[in-house]
Design a protein around this motif. Structure first.
Motif, PDB file in Angstrom:
ATOM      1  N   TYR A 110       0.834  -1.202   0.000  1.00 54.84           N
ATOM      2  CA  TYR A 110       0.000   0.000   0.000  1.00 54.84           C
ATOM      3  C   TYR A 110       0.870   1.254   0.000  1.00 54.84           C
ATOM      4  CZ  TYR A 110       0.831   0.242   5.083  1.00 54.84           C
ATOM      5  OH  TYR A 110       1.399   0.310   6.321  1.00 54.84           O
ATOM      6  N   GLU A 111       0.198   2.369  -0.259  1.00 53.36           N
ATOM      7  CA  GLU A 111       0.856   3.678  -0.242  1.00 53.36           C
ATOM      8  C   GLU A 111       0.157   4.563   0.784  1.00 53.36           C
ATOM      9  OE1 GLU A 111       1.343   7.765  -2.884  1.00 53.36           O
ATOM     10  OE2 GLU A 111       0.293   6.051  -3.771  1.00 53.36           O
ATOM     11  N   LEU A 112       0.938   5.442   1.389  1.00 54.08           N
ATOM     12  CA  LEU A 112       0.424   6.411   2.363  1.00 54.08           C
ATOM     13  C   LEU A 112       0.906   7.795   1.916  1.00 54.08           C
ATOM     14  CD1 LEU A 112      -0.424   7.337   5.292  1.00 54.08           C
ATOM     15  CD2 LEU A 112       1.814   6.572   6.026  1.00 54.08           C
ATOM     16  N   ALA A 113       0.010   8.770   1.908  1.00 57.72           N
ATOM     17  CA  ALA A 113       0.408  10.143   1.557  1.00 57.72           C
ATOM     18  C   ALA A 113      -0.172  11.110   2.573  1.00 57.72           C
ATOM     19  CB  ALA A 113      -0.080  10.507   0.160  1.00 57.72           C
ATOM     20  N   SER A 114       0.585  12.157   2.887  1.00 66.13           N
ATOM     21  CA  SER A 114       0.163  13.104   3.909  1.00 66.13           C
ATOM     22  C   SER A 114       0.179  14.528   3.373  1.00 66.13           C
ATOM     23  CB  SER A 114       1.119  13.026   5.108  1.00 66.13           C
ATOM     24  OG  SER A 114       0.911  14.126   5.957  1.00 66.13           O
ATOM     25  N   GLY A 115      -0.879  15.286   3.693  1.00 64.52           N
ATOM     26  CA  GLY A 115      -0.876  16.709   3.364  1.00 64.52           C
ATOM     27  C   GLY A 115      -1.802  17.102   2.239  1.00 64.52           C
ATOM     28  N   PHE A 116      -2.687  16.203   1.866  1.00 62.76           N
ATOM     29  CA  PHE A 116      -3.634  16.445   0.787  1.00 62.76           C
ATOM     30  C   PHE A 116      -4.557  17.621   1.159  1.00 62.76           C
ATOM     31  CE2 PHE A 116      -7.716  15.184  -1.249  1.00 62.76           C
ATOM     32  CZ  PHE A 116      -7.285  15.179  -2.565  1.00 62.76           C
ATOM     33  N   PRO A 117      -4.585  18.717   0.346  1.00 66.70           N
ATOM     34  CA  PRO A 117      -5.387  19.900   0.718  1.00 66.70           C
ATOM     35  C   PRO A 117      -6.862  19.736   0.360  1.00 66.70           C
ATOM     36  CG  PRO A 117      -4.071  20.366  -1.227  1.00 66.70           C
ATOM     37  CD  PRO A 117      -3.804  18.929  -0.868  1.00 66.70           C
ATOM     38  N   LEU A 118      -7.562  18.940   1.160  1.00 67.94           N
ATOM     39  CA  LEU A 118      -8.950  18.575   0.871  1.00 67.94           C
ATOM     40  C   LEU A 118      -9.881  19.787   0.797  1.00 67.94           C
ATOM     41  CD1 LEU A 118     -10.859  16.114   0.478  1.00 67.94           C
ATOM     42  CD2 LEU A 118     -11.230  16.142   2.955  1.00 67.94           C
ATOM     43  N   HIS A 119      -9.552  20.855   1.566  1.00 68.15           N
ATOM     44  CA  HIS A 119     -10.437  22.025   1.591  1.00 68.15           C
ATOM     45  C   HIS A 119     -10.562  22.684   0.221  1.00 68.15           C
ATOM     46  CE1 HIS A 119      -6.416  23.787   2.092  1.00 68.15           C
ATOM     47  NE2 HIS A 119      -6.918  24.842   1.508  1.00 68.15           N
ATOM     48  N   MET A 120      -9.586  22.446  -0.656  1.00 66.53           N
ATOM     49  CA  MET A 120      -9.663  23.055  -1.983  1.00 66.53           C
ATOM     50  C   MET A 120     -10.759  22.392  -2.809  1.00 66.53           C
ATOM     51  SD  MET A 120      -5.658  23.786  -2.721  1.00 66.53           S
ATOM     52  CE  MET A 120      -5.983  24.966  -4.001  1.00 66.53           C
ATOM     53  N   GLN A 121     -11.016  21.094  -2.513  1.00 66.45           N
ATOM     54  CA  GLN A 121     -12.043  20.374  -3.271  1.00 66.45           C
ATOM     55  C   GLN A 121     -13.425  20.466  -2.636  1.00 66.45           C
ATOM     56  OE1 GLN A 121     -10.553  16.413  -3.942  1.00 66.45           O
ATOM     57  NE2 GLN A 121      -8.861  17.155  -5.176  1.00 66.45           N
ATOM     58  N   VAL A 122     -13.475  20.514  -1.289  1.00 68.74           N
ATOM     59  CA  VAL A 122     -14.772  20.637  -0.598  1.00 68.74           C
ATOM     60  C   VAL A 122     -14.715  21.819   0.376  1.00 68.74           C
ATOM     61  CG1 VAL A 122     -15.808  18.339  -0.813  1.00 68.74           C
ATOM     62  CG2 VAL A 122     -13.981  18.677   0.823  1.00 68.74           C
ATOM     63  N   PRO A 123     -14.672  23.042  -0.176  1.00 68.87           N
ATOM     64  CA  PRO A 123     -14.480  24.231   0.667  1.00 68.87           C
ATOM     65  C   PRO A 123     -15.553  24.360   1.748  1.00 68.87           C
ATOM     66  CG  PRO A 123     -14.983  24.847  -1.619  1.00 68.87           C
ATOM     67  CD  PRO A 123     -14.730  23.379  -1.612  1.00 68.87           C
TER      68      PRO A 123
END
Length: 565
Positions: free
Chosen positions: A385-398
């Motif tokens: 699996y892969e793990l990623a941190s810091g995805f700016p979710l607020h840009m997609q669901v403000p």
């Protein structure tokens, strides 16, 4: 040569098509190459802002806007299946992650075909020829997070990739916390071994998104790029491809037609040309030229889901920026000037990593897999699996956010065992296919998703990380198998890594459609070169593999036609 006649026609100007067309055109013999793209030229520089690359896909003019069929094992949801529609293809709308995968992926591809063309030792030089890599890390105290070796990277290619020059304050904090929680460090994901936590490598140069269009930007005169030209079908004389039809215009190729429209659209063009599963074509009254049951089958992808925690606002300065329209506007002015500033920092450098899991390999579901699959999953460089941190979710669901002091973590399932399909829904070539990835159908996928999410929960509960956590906003109802799996079913999405629908193999048996030279079985002068042919869903974000697949097909054609003489 008339204006509509070329040596080679390439259909689709995404990473594979642009790599293929540009390398073919630059070969010593300078053949005439036509590159046809359904979308427009993407000349708007403001759609290439590094920090805004998470929302480019929302630009309707650049996206086909596809959705999956309702997913039986994902609470009946239709999932976003975005595909780029412009010169640059999906590299114009993806999240800008440039990772090449595991050397064992490519060695497996070579082994399945009995052809070293696809082995890592031959693939890596092609990756290097594509890129100009910037591994510079500005701040001395950050240099421990990345130390790429020059031997693993290129410095003359058209694709600018590397680390962001400026990072948000909590990137090193999270990398350190996860290391303290037991994750191994990896100083370069693109060395052929992706295992360990590291800095994400970005398809961004100097704050500006890198796209496949960069490969054809200064094209030689013998490469013609025509946009707004969706191809409906291949023109066949008997069982020989002689050209393609686009919106009523016919273009002819004296040597080869190569389809590079991706895993969702290459099978469509083939099917509407009479090439595909006979039963499917008959249903829609399409005359059968070549019965190839594999076309549209074998769809694989990387499903992912997220975990969201709010953080101590002192660990970052996102609120000061995202709560201030003035700050964001000023940052845009600065970015327009020279590609620097806050829009090249916020959301521009993430931490990520690929991992193996002893819990997965100890499970009954793993032990029930075929021996050769178990063997592959146990190879040295293959993650689970892969793990990623810091995805700016607020840009997609403000609407979800007033406070931007949060961290969104994402986990991606590698080596999905479920197999999906794409199939016709009408006899009209301008209608999309039906896309069914069968997410979370296979027992192995369910078990792996449970175990990797549980590991993610444990990482976030470790004191090194949790000391700065204020609350957990989005997570399963409990840590039980049932609740974790239910969370996946309710929240999983596609990473848009669709692969394998025109699979490459040794013969036209039921599971393959093209041979090791990218030739469609039973049809002369027709090849396919994009992620649809790749027989191994690589352990990465697949844009890099799409580029190298196009480059590899170019090598094959250059060799076959003696174009380097």
């Amino acid at each position: 040569m008339g204006s509509h006649s070329y040596d080679f026609i390439v259909v689709g100007a995404g990473p594979a098509g642009c790599a293929l067309a540009s390398f073919l055109a630059k070969s010593a013999k300078r053949p005439n190459v036509l590159l046809l793209e359904a979308g427009k030229h993407n000349d708007d520089k403001t759609l290439k802002v590094s920090g805004k690359r998470w929302v480019t896909f929302m630009e309707p003019s650049l996206n086909w806007g596809y959705k999956t069929t309702p997913q039986e094992h994902c609470s009946g949801r239709e999932l976003d299946y975005s595909r780029g529609k412009c010169v640059g293809g999906s590299s114009a709308i993806n999240f800008g992650v440039y990772t090449v995968g595991a050397r064992d992926d490519y060695d497996q591809w070579a082994a399945e075909l009995g052809d070293d063309t696809f082995a890592w030792k031959n693939i890596q030089p092609r990756f290097k020829a594509l890129e100009t890599f910037s591994g510079k890390i500005a701040r001395p105290e950050h240099q421990k997070y990345g130390a790429p070796q020059a031997a693993d990277h290129g410095d003359k290619g058209a694709l600018g990739i590397g680390y962001a020059k400026e990072w948000e304050a909590d990137v090193p904090l999270v990398l350190d916390a996860f290391e303290e929680a037991g994750l191994q460090r990896n100083l370069d994901h693109n060395s052929g071994n992706p295992l360990g936590i590291s800095l994400m490598i970005n398809s961004v140069r100097d704050g500006v998104r890198t796209t496949a269009a960069d490969l054809v930007k200064n094209a030689p005169e013998n490469l013609v790029v025509i946009s707004n030209s969706q191809v409906q079908r291949v023109i066949l004389e008997g069982k020989k491809a002689v050209g393609v039809e686009s919106n009523g215009t016919q273009y002819f190729a004296s040597k080869e037609v190569i389809i590079s429209a991706g895993s969702l659209d290459s099978p469509k063009i083939l099917m509407h040309s009479g090439i595909g599963p006979a039963a499917e074509l008959t249903k829609f009254n399409i005359p059968i030229i070549q019965d190839l049951p594999a076309i549209g089958q074998g769809l694989k992808d990387h499903p992912f889901t997220t975990l969201l925690v709010t953080r101590n606002p002192e660990t970052n300065d996102r609120n000061a920026f995202f709560q201030s329209p003035e700050a964001m506007a000023a940052a845009m002015e600065q970015w327009n000037e020279d590609g620097t500033g806050p829009w090249a920092r916020y959301g521009s450098q993430l931490g990520s990593g690929w991992f193996k899991s002893d819990r997965i390999t100890a499970s009954e579901e793993f032990k029930a897999l075929p021996a050769d699959v178990q063997d592959f999953l146990n190879r040295e460089t293959i993650p689970h699996y892969e793990l990623a941190s810091g995805f700016p979710l607020h840009m997609q669901v403000p609407q979800m956010f007033q406070d931007y002091s949060y961290i969104c973590l994402a986990v991606f399932l590698m080596n999905q065992q479920s197999k999906g399909e794409v199939r016709l829904q009408s006899s009209n070539p301008d209608d999309p296919l039906l896309f069914d990835p069968h997410f979370l159908e296979h027992p192995y996928d369910q078990r792996a998703c449970i175990e990797m999410y549980r590991h993610l929960l444990e990482l976030t509960e470790h004191p090194a990380f949790s000391k700065d956590t204020v609350a957990t906003v989005m997570r399963p109802a409990s840590n039980s198998d049932e609740d974790i799996l239910q969370f996946w079913k309710d929240n999983a999405g596609s990473s848009w890594h669709m692969t394998g629908t025109v699979k490459m193999g040794k013969d036209a048996s039921k599971d393959s459609a093209v041979d090791n030279a990218f030739r469609v079985f039973g049809v002369e002068g027709l090849r396919v070169a994009d992620m649809s042919v790749v027989p191994v869903l690589t352990n990465n974000h697949t844009q890099a593999t799409a580029y190298v697949t196009g480059a590899t097909c170019a090598d094959v054609l250059i060799r076959e036609y003696g174009l380097d003489q």
